[in-house]
Design a protein around this motif. Structure first.
Motif, short mmCIF file in Angstrom:
data_model
loop_
_atom_site.label_atom_id
_atom_site.label_comp_id
_atom_site.label_asym_id
_atom_site.label_seq_id
_atom_site.Cartn_x
_atom_site.Cartn_y
_atom_site.Cartn_z
N ASP A 45 0.84 -1.44 0.27
CA ASP A 45 0.06 -0.12 0.00
C ASP A 45 0.73 1.33 0.04
O ASP A 45 0.40 2.31 -0.31
N THR B 291 -2.68 -2.95 -4.48
CA THR B 291 -2.25 -1.92 -3.15
C THR B 291 -2.95 -2.62 -2.03
O THR B 291 -2.90 -1.94 -0.95
N ASN B 292 -3.72 -3.55 -2.14
CA ASN B 292 -4.42 -4.33 -0.82
C ASN B 292 -4.67 -5.59 -1.21
O ASN B 292 -4.38 -6.15 -2.45
N MET C 71 -1.60 -4.40 5.61
CA MET C 71 -2.36 -3.18 4.31
C MET C 71 -3.69 -2.97 4.76
O MET C 71 -4.27 -3.79 5.54
#
Ligand code: ADP
Length: 379
Positions: free
Chosen positions: A262, A286-287, A310
């Motif tokens: 992230d 990003t996650n 995250m």
């Protein structure tokens, strides 16, 4: 629980948090110096400056982990694990790790194994044992200008005797007891140039004692030093002899590597490291939720590098879901915490490996190569 003990535990938790907060930006600093050195290969002057940044960053990291370990020791929070260690392989790994540094300083690095046994397996805490030996070799490298550093072990009756011997500046016998105390450094003018905060040997002494052993030193000024320690010899099992370990050198081509993080700075850094070594093979998320979606929809992904902490879905949860559907997919967890619990959780969730931030280019590239190119099948 006693108030003082509670205080120690709170202090350790605070230091662990602080350490995490410092490691994240340090990861950016150290990682990007690696990337920059790749682009500046031909510029000697700038490479030298970059190396200075790297060295300072690594020192900072060393201090951070020393303070954290010392505080854990003081809070009585060191729990020993019982690992089955192949001592020769274990020492060989240490040798490979330190060889480049020894070469830079034109020092000979030598392992002395116990040749009286074929394969020696012992039960001990591999991380703590490695921490002690690493510390002693680091010191030997720091305080030796020429000659050699020899390290090894010998098993005698119920004890394993380890040693790290150098041909360095030596230590006056009057300081021999003092150097194992916290924050003690031998105060001599010629030592002013060496940095350190005087925790290394105190940590070694405590860890050796927690492992049930003793540490000592023999040293003479200008002749060199020998640090030795012993721990109880508990025989391990030689699994390799019992089961048929097959090394299958199947060359899998890397199709796609999915990087999940992230923090934008970490994503860019990892992309750069992987791109320079393996080419254009990167996908990002990003996650954890995004990662799961991509892994289930894209069969070309054959390695995932996943952050643990995250938003939306953490790396542990994501790994469990991915591994359920695609058990063959190689997942490497990465975390800014240097905690053993993070590593344990990641491996339990199904991760194939674990790497601590700040990620060093060399370590990451080797880890990816190990998993992609050499599948070790244990049958
Ligand atoms: P530091 O992090 O300051 O090096 P250590 O606890 O590891 O702290 O070492 C304490 C002191 O012991 C050092 O500052 C140095 O004076 C001395 N020392 C440790 N190892 C060696 C060695 N191999 N040769 C000479 N001196 C050493």
């Amino acid at each position: 629980m006693l108030k003082a003990q509670e205080g120690e535990i709170l202090k350790t938790a605070f230091l662990a948090n602080l350490s995490h907060e410092i490691r994240t930006p340090l990861n950016g600093i150290l990682g990007f110096t690696d990337v920059l050195s790749y682009y500046l290969e031909d510029n000697n002057e700038l490479t030298q400056y970059l190396n200075l940044i790297k060295t300072s960053g690594k020192q900072l990291l060393g201090i951070l982990s020393d303070v954290l370990v010392m505080s854990k020791i003081e809070a009585g929070q060191i729990e020993l694990k019982k690992d089955n260690i192949y001592l020769d392989k274990f020492l060989q790994e240490i040798y490979i790790f330190f060889l480049p540094q020894a070469k830079i300083h034109a020092l000979k690095l030598v392992i002395e194994k116990d040749n009286t046994r074929e394969t020696c397996c012992v039960i001990a805490d591999a991380i703590r044992l490695r921490q002690v030996i690493d510390n002693l070799i680091n010191n030997a490298l720091k305080f030796t200008k020429e000659g050699e550093i020899k390290f090894g072990y010998l098993i005698k009756e119920d004890q394993i005797h380890f040693f790290v011997k150098d041909t360095g500046i030596g230590i006056d016998p009057e300081h021999h007891d003092k150097i194992f105390e916290r924050f003690q450094q031998v105060e001599q003018d010629y030592l002013k140039n060496f940095n350190g905060i005087g925790l290394g040997l105190a940590i070694c002494k405590s860890l050796v004692e927690i492992m049930g052993g003793r540490i000592g030193i023999k040293s003479e000024i200008n002749k060199g030093s020998e640090f030795y320690f012993s721990i109880p010899y508990i025989k391990g099992t030689n699994i390799e002899e019992n089961i048929n370990e097959k090394i299958n050198k199947k060359k899998n081509a890397i199709s796609k590597i999915l990087i999940v993080d992230d923090e934008p700075i970490n994503l860019i850094l990892l992309e750069e490291i992987i791109k320079t070594e393996f080419g254009d093979v990167i996908l990002t998320a990003t996650n954890g939720k995004e990662a799961v979606k991509q892994c289930l929809n894209n069969e070309n992904i054959n390695l995932v590098l996943i952050d643990i902490k995250m938003p939306v879905m953490n790396g542990i949860e994501a790994t469990k879901i991915i591994k359920e559907k695609r058990p063959e997919l190689i997942i490497i967890a990465q975390s800014a915490y240097n905690a053993q619990s993070d590593k344990k959780n990641a491996i339990q969730a199904g991760c194939n490996d674990f790497i601590s931030k700040p990620i060093q280019k060399y370590d990451l590239v080797n880890m990816i190569k190990k998993h992609i190119f050499f599948e070790v099948e244990i049958m």
